[in-house]
Design a protein around this motif. Structure first.
Motif, PDB file in Angstrom:
ATOM      1  N   LYS A   1       0.979  -1.226   0.247  1.00 18.98           N
ATOM      2  CA  LYS A   1       0.096   0.189   0.233  1.00 18.98           C
ATOM      3  C   LYS A   1       0.915   1.136  -0.112  1.00 18.98           C
ATOM      4  O   LYS A   1       1.908   1.159   0.492  1.00 18.98           O
ATOM      5  N   PRO A   2       0.394   2.479  -0.555  1.00 21.86           N
ATOM      6  CA  PRO A   2       1.147   3.608  -0.415  1.00 21.86           C
ATOM      7  C   PRO A   2       1.502   3.841   0.985  1.00 21.86           C
ATOM      8  O   PRO A   2       0.511   3.955   1.570  1.00 21.86           O
TER       9      PRO A   2
ATOM     10  N   SER B   1       5.752   3.030 -12.455  1.00 24.91           N
ATOM     11  CA  SER B   1       5.180   3.272 -11.136  1.00 24.91           C
ATOM     12  C   SER B   1       5.209   2.190 -10.323  1.00 24.91           C
ATOM     13  O   SER B   1       5.493   0.996 -10.913  1.00 24.91           O
TER      14      SER B   1
ATOM     15  N   GLU C   1       3.027   0.487  -8.829  1.00 27.09           N
ATOM     16  CA  GLU C   1       1.946  -0.295  -8.949  1.00 27.09           C
ATOM     17  C   GLU C   1       2.299  -1.402 -10.278  1.00 27.09           C
ATOM     18  O   GLU C   1       1.924  -2.600 -10.506  1.00 27.09           O
TER      19      GLU C   1
ATOM     20  N   ALA D   1       9.737   2.480  -4.664  1.00 23.29           N
ATOM     21  CA  ALA D   1       9.719   3.860  -5.380  1.00 23.29           C
ATOM     22  C   ALA D   1      11.331   4.176  -5.303  1.00 23.29           C
ATOM     23  O   ALA D   1      11.578   4.790  -6.323  1.00 23.29           O
TER      24      ALA D   1
ATOM     25  N   TYR E   1       6.493  -0.089  -0.191  1.00 18.47           N
ATOM     26  CA  TYR E   1       6.053   0.766  -1.329  1.00 18.47           C
ATOM     27  C   TYR E   1       7.176   1.851  -1.268  1.00 18.47           C
ATOM     28  O   TYR E   1       7.603   2.186  -2.542  1.00 18.47           O
ATOM     29  N   ILE E   2       7.663   2.339  -0.191  1.00 19.25           N
ATOM     30  CA  ILE E   2       8.859   3.387  -0.322  1.00 19.25           C
ATOM     31  C   ILE E   2      10.015   2.993  -0.784  1.00 19.25           C
ATOM     32  O   ILE E   2      10.681   3.713  -1.710  1.00 19.25           O
TER      33      ILE E   2
END
Lengths: 292, 338
Positions: free
Chosen positions: B10-11, B31, B33, B20, B16-17
């Motif tokens: 999840k963001p 992205s 996702e 990214a 996720y971090i």
């Protein structure tokens, strides 16, 4: 309008087949147009020839791989996958060779341009004309187009469009510097100011030349080290397989070698060798391109 | 919609971090996702493909055992040449024995029990005798061979390691995109430094050309950029909106590369000093950067060679295995018959 009618009269399956062939052709044409600066229409024939050559060589390669391993369904799938990699890598290497020829000659072209620019005291067009006459044929077309763009009434727009179409970032830089030179180099108020500006442009051309020389040397180092490995990894199955079979046949002449190498396990080994060869080639090719 | 996928972070989550940051460092314009979607698709495709391969291989293995007329024969026994009729007969007998001793009623443990061996061999022998088929060999010997085949085939079919191997390979494929991006980060360190050197040269060139504008210098840098394209284009767009100091401040806070930070800082200083006042320092910076790059390049060339040697070593290992493959089956007498 005629294109719409042409497409709407054809059955869907035929349109889909056409689309599949048109897309790679368009990609090849776009890349070729960037390299030789000719129009899409005039490059159509050559692009078609490149695509046809790639397909035929891919077909031959596919037949060879299917001959080597074909016992199970996954051998056939791996054979198709291997053929696709072969077509992609060989086409990319062909274009890489063309682009390399252009990049290699840019430093000597810039040196010439810098000399003539100083000789003509900031007059861009005569400097470009003399450089075009004496530079290598790989760079002639770019300088000719640059000269034509600079002599056009809307030179800024023409140079901006030319910049978009250049195959190398350094040629784009050259377009920008020459535009500056045309707009500012000759419009100085006094001969002293003109001399300073000519000197600045000439020195900048030399700087650009120095950067390109270093880059070419570094890329040459890369290619010398990695190209040999790429070729080895790609071609080793074609040597190992026949040599192993021939040598073991002569060594073990009483054995039914044909049966041994026809077994599923042997063909699995061949399939793995081909896939490792192909993926290794792609990996080293990617490593070389990362630096470019 | 993305939350439907079980492995999608999840963001705001740590995964996720990290993903990214990995994608940003690697210069990958995807992205998080999309990245995870690619990983999941790779896992599914690899799983389906490898499971099917394992099923095919197990089936082929079992079939070769079932049709082997010389199964469990030693070098002392007479070798039986295979012909289609005998192979069909062998297959028929095996199927009959397998149906008679089916896996639902006779477990593998019961089948492999030493105490039950003679019972099952005798059972198969009676089955052959009662079938009315005339064999060119003793029924008891044939029964022993069929029993051993049945045990081997059932053992192979009950093994789960093939499917575990397929699963592990699929898991490896799930992490393959991460490995590719990490390799790219290692390999583009060199390119990153070269790009900074090119920026310095562009600064030196355009800093001396009219209209002596920071935007022109940045525009020139953008022309030659690849890895820092997003950073420079966002700075240029912010400059065009008018707030130069804030734009530089924001961009410098996003930069973790020391060399590009220094260069952007000099560009920011030129707002006050003017470009001509700073280009001589930029020339010195170019000379130093070039010298450092020569030293770093020597070390990185070795690292690149090591990476490139991995497929070369794999190729040579496979070549050695293939070359020695024919020697590995010398004990099988069937290969001596031409």
């Amino acid at each position: 309008m005629s294109a719409m009618i042409y497409f709407s009269n054809k059955p869907d399956s035929y349109l889909r087949i056409e689309k599949v062939f048109k897309m790679p052709l368009m990609c090849i044409n776009a890349r070729l147009s960037r390299i030789n600066q000719q129009s899409y229409k005039s490059n159509k024939g050559r692009s078609g020839l490149i695509l046809l050559t790639a397909m035929i060589s891919g077909l031959i390669y596919g037949i060879i791989t299917l001959t080597l391993f074909h016992k199970t369904w996954y051998h056939k799938v791996l054979s198709v996958f291997s053929t696709m990699i072969f077509i992609f890598v060989s086409t990319d290497m062909y274009f890489e060779l063309l682009e390399k020829r252009i990049k290699k000659d840019i430093p000597s072209t810039l040196k010439m341009l810098s000399h003539y620019y100083t000789h003509y005291q900031g007059n861009v067009v005569p400097a470009l004309n003399d450089t075009i006459d004496r530079c290598s044929k790989n760079n002639k077309v770019f300088l000719s187009l640059l000269r034509d763009a600079l002599t056009a009434p809307d030179c800024e727009k023409q140079v901006a469009q030319l910049e978009e179409a250049m195959p190398s970032v350094w040629l784009k830089m050259l377009c920008r510097i020459m535009l500056f030179a045309k707009e500012n180099g000759g419009r100085a108020a006094s001969p002293e100011q003109r001399e300073v500006k000519v000197d600045v442009i000439a020195r900048n051309l030399k700087r650009l030349n120095s950067v390109l020389m270093q880059l070419n040397i570094e890329q040459e180092f890369n290619d010398v080290e990695l190209m040999g490995m790429q070729l080895f990894v790609f071609s080793f199955p074609y040597f190992i397989i026949p040599i192993s079979q021939w040598y073991n046949s002569s060594l073990l002449s009483d054995m039914n070698i044909g049966l041994i190498y026809d077994s599923v396990q042997a063909q699995n080994l061949v399939a793995i060798m081909m896939i490792v060869g192909n993926l290794g080639t792609v990996f080293i090719h990617w490593m070389r391109k990362l630096h470019n | 919609m993305w939350r439907l996928y079980p492995l999608m972070p999840k963001p705001g989550e740590k995964r996720y971090i990290n993903a990214a940051a990995l994608l940003a460092n690697g210069g990958v314009s995807l992205s998080v996702e999309s990245f995870y979607l690619i990983k999941i698709c790779l896992f599914i495709v690899a799983f389906i493909f490898t499971i099917n391969i394992q099923i095919t291989n197990v089936g082929l293995n079992c079939r070769s055992i079932m049709t082997d007329l010389n199964f469990s024969r030693t070098a002392m026994d007479a070798y039986v040449a295979s012909d289609p009729e005998r192979v069909q007969l062998e297959l028929y007998l095996f199927q009959a024995a397998s149906e008679a001793l089916d896996s639902a009623s006779v477990s593998l443990k019961m089948l492999t029990d030493e105490d039950n061996r003679n019972i099952y061999t005798e059972y198969i022998s009676n089955l052959i005798s009662n079938s009315g088929i005339s064999l060119k060999e003793d029924a008891v010997a044939a029964a022993k061979r069929l029993y051993l085949k049945l045990v081997t085939v059932r053992s192979i079919q009950s093994q789960y390691r093939f499917y575990l191997e397929a699963f592990l390979l699929s898991v490896a494929m799930f992490f393959m995109p991460n490995l590719i991006v990490i390799s790219k980060i290692k390999l583009i360190e060199d390119k990153r430094d070269w790009e900074v050197l090119h920026f310095i040269y562009v600064f030196s060139i355009f800093g001396r050309l009219p209209p002596f504008s920071i935007k022109e210098v940045l525009s020139g840098m953008l022309l030659v950029s690849d890895l820092f394209k997003n950073l420079l284009s966002s700075l240029l767009n912010s400059l065009k909106s008018g707030k130069a100091e804030d734009a530089f401040k924001e961009t410098l806070s996003k930069t973790d590369n020391q060399d590009i930070y220094e260069l952007l800082e000099m560009l920011r200083l030129s707002i006050n000093t003017g470009l001509l006042g700073i280009v001589d320092s930029v020339d010195e910076m170019a000379v130093n950067q070039q010298k450092w790059l020569e030293v770093k390049s020597m070390k990185r060339r070795k690292t690149k060679q090591v990476y490139a040697m991995i497929p070369v070593a794999a190729a040579m290992l496979l070549a050695a295995i293939y070359f020695s493959y024919s020697l590995s089956i010398l004990t099988d007498p069937s290969y001596f018959i031409k």
